[in-house]
Design an enzyme around this catalytic site. Structure first.
Site, PDB file in Angstrom:
ATOM      1  N   HIS A  51      -0.678   0.318  -9.159  1.00 64.18           N
ATOM      2  CA  HIS A  51      -1.224  -0.556  -8.678  1.00 64.18           C
ATOM      3  C   HIS A  51      -2.051  -2.031 -10.072  1.00 64.18           C
ATOM      4  CE1 HIS A  51      -4.037  -0.696  -4.238  1.00 64.18           C
ATOM      5  NE2 HIS A  51      -3.981  -1.925  -5.088  1.00 64.18           N
ATOM      6  N   ARG A  93       0.612  -1.214  -0.082  1.00 63.50           N
ATOM      7  CA  ARG A  93      -0.131  -0.094   0.284  1.00 63.50           C
ATOM      8  C   ARG A  93       1.152   1.113  -0.607  1.00 63.50           C
ATOM      9  NH1 ARG A  93      -3.633  -2.978  -1.605  1.00 63.50           N
ATOM     10  NH2 ARG A  93      -5.573  -3.119  -0.442  1.00 63.50           N
TER      11      ARG A  93
END
Ligand code: NDP
Ligand code: OXD
Length: 313
Positions: free
Chosen positions: A276, A228
């Site tokens: 991502h 993350r």
């Protein structure tokens, strides 16, 4: 007559069509948030990734929530998450496999100097070079060695790299050295030529990838953050790259997503940035996971992969 359980899909605009068809295979009444009209009290189950904070609290009969991702920080960052509702995260070998592929790809790109060969090809130059380090002495450190970290670690071990992992609890994994807890973090870092972050984002791991941690890595280490954006202090990474403490980094996740066009990360010569995409949850696979999960819950069974809300992952 038994009523069909209802499932609310909370997916980004335009994504409902990917989920509608595979979920139609379940005996469920489906609603898409933002598209269909429904009574909040009629919703039994919900699925999503980063729902609007406070929204889940408005569904009074919710029995469980399914995360479309392995990471559930998008739910736990909601201070109003209804804590009595079980949150089930997506754990699946296909997802772990894609993640492991991404990690292996980026370790090998750096280890084998591929970017130099690509540059040489653009100049039509025959520039042979040895591997910067032999595989046997290129030490890989998995920061977080859970579902995904374990698969990635095993793949790298099988390619001949010495691999170790850091986790909260001690692991016993063939050919992989285990470091556990805060007391063993420094020793783990000191022997990680590649540091791969696969931790969940929790208050304890927030901004763990920062200047003090980079200083504990061997000089010239390579960092891969695939967990993350909130794990990384981006300015500290750039400083460590510019000083030569780090040789390079691959980033798939960012504090702000999409990564703003003005971010220096995009153009930094020592960073590979991807949007991502290390692993994208397959609607086909995840729909079956959710359908089976709801059926089991309706039979009164308990599920694996229920998030420990106190622990935060
Ligand atoms: P797991 O929960 O299976 O593994 C987490 C690991 O982190 C475990 O080894 C755990 O230790 C360790 N850990 C957690 N907190 C601490 C701590 N405070 N100190 C030391 N170790 C800690 O997660 P997954 O492997 O399934 O997923 C990892 C992350 O990958 C997700 O949370 C998500 O953020 C990210 N992800 C990113 C994707 C992408 O496309 N970029 C796709 C999928 C996931 P222990 O084993 O002892 O509990
Ligand atoms: C996940 C993700 O957590 O895609 O699964 O980031």
């Amino acid at each position: 007559m038994t009523t069909r359980p209802s499932l609310l899909m909370i997916v980004p605009p335009g994504w409902g069509r990917f989920w509608q068809q595979p979920l139609a295979a379940g005996n469920l009444t489906l609603y898409t948030h933002g598209q269909d009209t429904y009574a909040p009290g009629a919703i039994d189950y919900a699925l999503g990734f980063r729902p609007q904070p406070g929204f889940l609290k408005t569904l009074p009969q919710l029995k469980a929530v399914f995360s479309l991702g392995a990471g559930i920080d998008g739910f736990l960052s909601d201070p109003n998450y209804p804590k009595h509702v079980p949150l089930i995260r997506f754990v699946d070998d296909t997802l772990s496999r894609e993640m492991a592929q991404y990690v292996v790809l980026h370790v090998l790109l750096q280890h084998r100097g591929e970017r130099n060969f690509a540059a040489a090809q653009r100049e039509a130059k025959w520039r042979q070079a040895m591997l910067p380090r032999p595989t046997e002495t290129t030490r890989i450190g998995m920061l977080g060695i859970g579902e995904i970290g374990t698969m990635a670690a095993e793949r790298l071990r099988d390619l001949g790299f010495p691999v170790s992992g850091w986790s909260r609890t001690r692991k016993t994994l063939a050919g992989i050295t285990s470091f556990a807890g805060a007391g063993e973090l420094d020793a783990f870092l000191a022997q990680s030529d590649f540091l791969i972050c696969l931790l969940p984002l929790t208050p304890k791991t927030h901004h763990i990838l920062s200047a003090p941690l980079f200083a504990k890595l061997p000089r010239g280490a390579y960092v891969i953050n695939v967990a993350r954006g909130g794990h990384l202090v981006e300015a500290d990474l750039i400083a460590a790259l510019d000083s030569g403490q780090l040789a390079g980094a691959t980033l798939d996740v960012f504090e702000t997503e999409p990564l703003p066009e003005a971010s220096p990360i995009w153009k930094h010569p020592k960073i590979i940035a991807t949007p991502h995409v290390a692993a994208i949850t397959s609607p086909l696979v995840a729909a079956k996971y959710v359908i089976d999960g709801i059926a089991a819950l309706e039979r009164g069974e308990t599920l694996k992969n229920v998030v420990d809300l106190e622990r935060g992952y």
